[in-house]
Design a protein around this motif. Structure first.
Motif, short mmCIF file in Angstrom:
data_model
loop_
_atom_site.label_atom_id
_atom_site.label_comp_id
_atom_site.label_asym_id
_atom_site.label_seq_id
_atom_site.Cartn_x
_atom_site.Cartn_y
_atom_site.Cartn_z
N LYS A 1 35.27 47.85 38.75
CA LYS A 1 34.66 46.82 39.61
C LYS A 1 35.59 45.62 39.77
N THR A 2 36.26 45.25 38.69
CA THR A 2 37.20 44.14 38.76
C THR A 2 38.37 44.49 39.67
N LYS B 1 37.46 44.21 43.32
CA LYS B 1 37.47 42.84 43.83
C LYS B 1 38.89 42.34 44.07
#
Length: 438
Positions: free
Chosen positions: A185-186, A189
Motif C-alpha cells: 500500500k505504501t 502511494k
C-alpha cells in the motif's frame, strides 16, 4: 521457566540458525546475539530466584521462631492474610504462599540495566549487519551469449529479503504477509504520486531505477524519463519497436509472453503436490478451483520472472488463443525474488489472476502472479476473441512479478537447453534483442 526449558529453547534457536540457507555472516551474527540474550536471561533468572529464596528462608525462620514461642504447641500458627488460592503446599503446619515476592529496588535496577544493554546490543548488531554483511550475487544464464549474467539487487532490498526469507517457512509463521500488504500500500502511494518537477523525476525514476539497473531507454517510448508523470507510469512504459516474434506465420510455435527469466518443468502430474524452487503446492490451488485442471495432468509448466528493469507488459504466447475463463484468486503478497520462491512460504500462491486460453492445439492456463509492491494486475485482452501470437494480454504495475504457463500434455516440446538449466535450478534470461520463442 525451568533451566531445562531454557536449554531446550536455546538449542532450538541454534538448530534453526545452523540450518538456515543464509547462515553465513547473518547466521553467525544472530546466533551470537541469541547466545548473549540467553546468558543474560538465565543470569537474571538465577539471581532473582536466589534472592527470593534467601528472603523466603528469612521469612521461614521468623515464622518458626514465632511457632516455637507459642503456648499451645498443638495448634499451628500461620499468616492469616494468605488466600487459599495462593496455597502451594502445607509444611510444618504452616500455609506457604507460592507467589514470588516483589522485586527489590536493586533487582529492578539490575533488570532495567540489562534490558538497556539488550536493546543496545540488538541495535549495534543490526547496524553491523547492514554495514558489513554481504549477500551473494545472484546469477542467471543469458540465452543469447550463454554466459552468466549478474542480477542487479540493491543492498538494502537483498539483505531485507534474506532476513525475511532466509529461514524456510519463517515468513509464514511470523505472519509477515501483513507487513508485505502494508508495504505494498505504501509503494502504491509512492509510485502513483504525480511528479511535477525534473528534480523529483530524477530522484524517483533516474537515480533509483534507470541508472542502477542500466535500463536502455532508447527501446522505450518516450525515451526521456522526464516525460513520465509518476514512477508507475515509467514501470508500464511502452516499447518503441515491438519485440520480434519468432516464425510468426508458423502456428505451431509458442512464444515467451514477456522479457523474463525462465524455469521450465516438462512434466506436471494432476492433483499431485510437486516441488518447485523449494515450495510444494497443488496445481488445482494454483490455477483455481473454478477451472478444470484435467487437461494439464502430465503436461508442462513454465515459470517466467520479471525484474524491475523489464518491460512490464505480457503477451499472448499461442497462435489464435482465446481467453475462455478467468478467475481472480486471493492470496499473499510475498516477494517473488528467487530466494523468496525457494523459502517454503508459498509465494507462488500470491494474489493472482488465472486465465484459461483455448486454441486449435489444446488448452493452456496462464496465471499472472502479484508480489510485494505490485499495485495491480490489469488484463486488457477481451474474452472469447481470437488473439494473434504476441498480442498484448495485460500489464503489471510496479517492480517484479511472476507468470505461470501450464500447457496440456504433448502440446509443446521444450528446448533442451532450458530443461538442462532448470534441472540445475538455474534461470535462463531471455534477451531483449532475441526472438521470443522456446
Amino acid at each position: 521457566m525451568s533451566l531445562r526449558a531454557s536449554v531446550d529453547i536455546f538449542s532450538a534457536m541454534t538448530v534453526i540458525m545452523t540450518f538456515s540457507p543464509k547462515s553465513g555472516a547473518l547466521g553467525t551474527l544472530i546466533w551470537a546475539i541469541i547466545m548473549c540474550l540467553f546468558i543474560i536471561v538465565v543470569l537474571i533468572w538465577y539471581i532473582c530466584c536466589k534472592k527470593n529464596k534467601e528472603q523466603r528462608d528469612d521469612l521461614e525462620m521468623g515464622r518458626n521462631a514465632e511457632f516455637d514461642a507459642t503456648e499451645d504447641e498443638d495448634k499451628p500458627h500461620y499468616e492469616e492474610n494468605v488466600d487459599d488460592d495462593d496455597i502451594d503446599q502445607v509444611c510444618c503446619g504452616m500455609k506457604v504462599a507460592y507467589r514470588p515476592l516483589p522485586f527489590t529496588k536493586s533487582q529492578k535496577t539490575f533488570a532495567f540495566c540489562h534490558l538497556f544493554w539488550i536493546c543496545l546490543l540488538l541495535t549495534v548488531g543490526l547496524l553491523t549487519m547492514y554495514s558489513f554483511w554481504h549477500v551473494d550475487t545472484y546469477y542467471v544464464i543469458d540465452r543469447e551469449t550463454q554466459l552468466a549474467r549478474a542480477e542487479m539487487e540493491r543492498a538494502v532490498g537483498s539483505k531485507s529479503i534474506a532476513i525475511v526469507y532466509g529461514i524456510p517457512g519463517a515468513a509464514t509463521v511470523l505472519s509477515m504477509n501483513r507487513f508485505m500488504v502494508a508495504l505494498t500500500k505504501t509503494c502504491g502511494k509512492l509510485y502513483t504520486k504525480t511528479l511535477t518537477t525534473d528534480k523529483e523525476k530524477e530522484e524517483d525514476i533516474l537515480n533509483p531505477w534507470i541508472e542502477p539497473y542500466q535500463v536502455d531507454m532508447t527501446q522505450f517510448s518516450p525515451s526521456d524519463y522526464r516525460k513520465y508523470d509518476s514512477v508507475n507510469d515509467w514501470f508500464i512504459r511502452n516499447l518503441t519497436v515491438p519485440r520480434p516474434i519468432a516464425e510468426i506465420e508458423n502456428p505451431k510455435v509458442i512464444s515467451s509472453p514477456a522479457d523474463c527469466r525462465v524455469m521450465v518443468f516438462p512434466n506436471v502430474q494432476k492433483d499431485h503436490e510437486w516441488w518447485i524452487k523449494g515450495s510444494d503446492f497443488n496445481m488445482k490451488e494454483i490455477i483455481g478451483k473454478n477451472h478444470d485442471v484435467a487437461n494439464f495432468g502430465g503436461g508442462s509448466m513454465i515459470l517466467f520472472r520479471l525484474a524491475p528493469e523489464d518491460y512490464h507488459h505480457f503477451h499472448n504466447p499461442i497462435h489464435n488463443g482465446r481467453i475462455i475463463k478467468e478467475q481472480t484468486i486471493s492470496g499473499t503478497l510475498h516477494s517473488v525474488n528467487s530466494d523468496a520462491m525457494r523459502s517454503k512460504n508459498h509465494a507462488i500462491e500470491n494474489k493472482r489472476i488465472s486465465s484459461i486460453i483455448d486454441s486449435e492445439f489444446g488448452k493452456c492456463a496462464f496465471v499472472m502472479i502479484g508480489a510485494t509492491c505490485v499495485g495491480s494486475i490489469q488484463v486488457t485482452a477481451p474474452m472469447n476473441e481470437p488473439l494473434a501470437r504476441g498480442k498484448k494480454l495485460g500489464i503489471f504495475s510496479s517492480v517484479a512479478q511472476q507468470l505461470l504457463h501450464f500447457l496440456s500434455k504433448d502440446m509443446i516440446e521444450i528446448d533442451p537447453d532450458l530443461i538442462a538449466r532448470s534441472e540445475l535450478g538455474v534461470e535462463t534470461f531471455i534477451s531483449k534483442d532475441r526472438e521470443w520463442t522456446y
